[in-house]
Design a protein around this motif. Structure first.
Motif, mmCIF file in Angstrom:
data_model
loop_
_atom_site.group_PDB
_atom_site.id
_atom_site.type_symbol
_atom_site.label_atom_id
_atom_site.label_comp_id
_atom_site.label_asym_id
_atom_site.label_seq_id
_atom_site.Cartn_x
_atom_site.Cartn_y
_atom_site.Cartn_z
ATOM 1 N N ILE A 153 4.805 24.284 -5.349
ATOM 2 C CA ILE A 153 4.715 23.224 -4.343
ATOM 3 C C ILE A 153 5.433 23.626 -3.060
ATOM 4 N N ALA A 154 6.279 24.661 -3.145
ATOM 5 C CA ALA A 154 7.011 25.145 -1.976
ATOM 6 C C ALA A 154 6.692 26.620 -1.778
ATOM 7 N N ILE A 155 6.429 27.007 -0.534
ATOM 8 C CA ILE A 155 6.062 28.392 -0.279
ATOM 9 C C ILE A 155 7.294 29.285 -0.354
ATOM 10 N N VAL A 156 7.059 30.554 -0.691
ATOM 11 C CA VAL A 156 8.156 31.509 -0.806
ATOM 12 C C VAL A 156 7.768 32.815 -0.116
ATOM 13 N N SER A 157 8.769 33.480 0.449
ATOM 14 C CA SER A 157 8.580 34.826 0.992
ATOM 15 C C SER A 157 9.944 35.489 1.045
ATOM 16 N N ASN A 158 9.951 36.783 1.387
ATOM 17 C CA ASN A 158 11.234 37.484 1.486
ATOM 18 C C ASN A 158 11.822 37.394 2.886
ATOM 19 N N LYS A 159 11.247 36.524 3.726
ATOM 20 C CA LYS A 159 11.739 36.362 5.094
ATOM 21 C C LYS A 159 12.567 35.086 5.213
ATOM 22 N N PRO A 160 13.652 35.114 6.022
ATOM 23 C CA PRO A 160 14.454 33.900 6.194
ATOM 24 C C PRO A 160 13.687 32.795 6.891
ATOM 25 N N GLN A 161 14.173 31.568 6.706
ATOM 26 C CA GLN A 161 13.577 30.373 7.306
ATOM 27 C C GLN A 161 12.110 30.173 6.908
ATOM 28 N N THR A 162 11.793 30.510 5.662
ATOM 29 C CA THR A 162 10.443 30.257 5.166
ATOM 30 C C THR A 162 10.191 28.754 5.071
ATOM 31 N N THR A 163 11.146 28.026 4.480
ATOM 32 C CA THR A 163 11.010 26.566 4.358
ATOM 33 C C THR A 163 11.463 25.902 5.654
#
Length: 295
Positions: free
Chosen positions: A30-40
């Motif tokens: 339900i929440a997106i994820v990535s290895n980059k800061p400030q994704t949410t």
């Protein structure tokens, strides 16, 4: 049956695994994820109902030093999310020192007088002996209700975290229907899925300067969903990179996004994407609100 519910904020610096933990707890993405800061960027509620207890986990943007109007919004969301909840789960990495961002967050949590559970994440990446040093460092900085080592990626320790959270549930009606897993409208989830693929596929500052607007969301009698999305970026040169040579990058992003949209919706999705330029939109109060970032 008497029911109980608990509002629990998941807080921490960028990239500590807050959204990964939220998704694991809920049992779906339900929440997106990535290895980059400030994704949410927004506050996202993940709802978990187990027997007579409903947990509402509030996934928050990573706490950081803002450089834009959008950054200001994200930090304010985190500050507001640790107010008026039953419990805060502070997620940290297994590093044996308390960082500046954690110190600032802990000062705010002290002022709120809200119980705090420390979740030391990514324990699958370090030797167990290291955890004793991490626990010692944080124990000296704050009086936590509990300290629980976890891996949001593998699920190790997450059951123990959930059991601790259950201690703070208050008797009363459920806040959401039992089959609901998030408070996010389907349009918003689709926009975030597309933005996640931008974060995955693009480098440097480009994906951080993007916003996604769903301009069409309609369902045919057959159940197929027609989805039109506009991707906004801050520079004409960024637009060219997002589209790619002969449209290759935009096609790759759209194909990846459509696959995840179909998993979430449980039906076939026809996705059409466009790219437009809105210069310096992250520093415009009007455009930040226009793209759905409202406190």
């Amino acid at each position: 049956m008497k029911t109980k519910s608990a509002m629990i904020t998941i807080a921490g610096r960028p990239n500590v695994g807050k959204s990964t933990l939220t998704n694991f707890l809920v049992g779906e993405k339900i929440a997106i994820v990535s290895n980059k800061p400030q994704t949410t960027r927004n506050r996202i509620c993940g709802i978990v109902t187990k027997g007579d207890t409903q947990f509402v986990f509030v996934d928050t943007p990573g706490f950081h030093k803002p450089r834009t109007k959008l950054g200001d919004y994200m930090v304010n969301v985190t500050k507001e999310s640790i107010a008026d909840v039953d419990l805060t789960v502070l997620v940290v990495e297994p590093i044996a020192s308390v960082g500046t961002q954690e110190e600032v967050l802990l000062e705010q949590l002290k002022a709120r007088k809200c119980p705090v559970v420390l979740a030391i994440n990514k324990i699958d990446t370090v030797e167990k002996e290291m955890l004793l040093e991490v626990i010692a460092a944080y124990s000296q900085a704050f009086e936590f209700a509990a300290i629980i080592p976890i891996s949001a990626r593998t699920g190790d320790g997450v059951d123990a975290l959930l059991a601790e959270c259950a201690k703070y549930a208050q008797e009363g009606p459920f806040l959401f229907d039992e089959d609901v897993t998030t408070d996010q409208p389907e349009r918003q989830v689709m926009a975030e899925i597309i933005r996640e693929k931008l974060l995955w596929c693009l480098d440097r500052e480009i994906p951080h300067g993007t916003a996604v607007e769903i301009t069409k969301f309609s369902e045919r009698e057959s159940g197929i969903i027609d989805l039109d999305a506009t991707i906004y970026c801050e520079k004409a040169s960024h637009k060219g990179i997002i589209i790619g040579k002969q449209g290759a990058m935009l096609k790759k992003i759209s194909t990846m996004a459509r696959s995840d949209c179909e998993k979430f919706m449980g039906t076939k999705v026809f996705l059409t994407t466009w790219v437009k330029v809105k210069e310096s939109w992250r520093d415009s109060d009007f455009l930040v609100r226009n793209f759905g970032y409202r406190e």
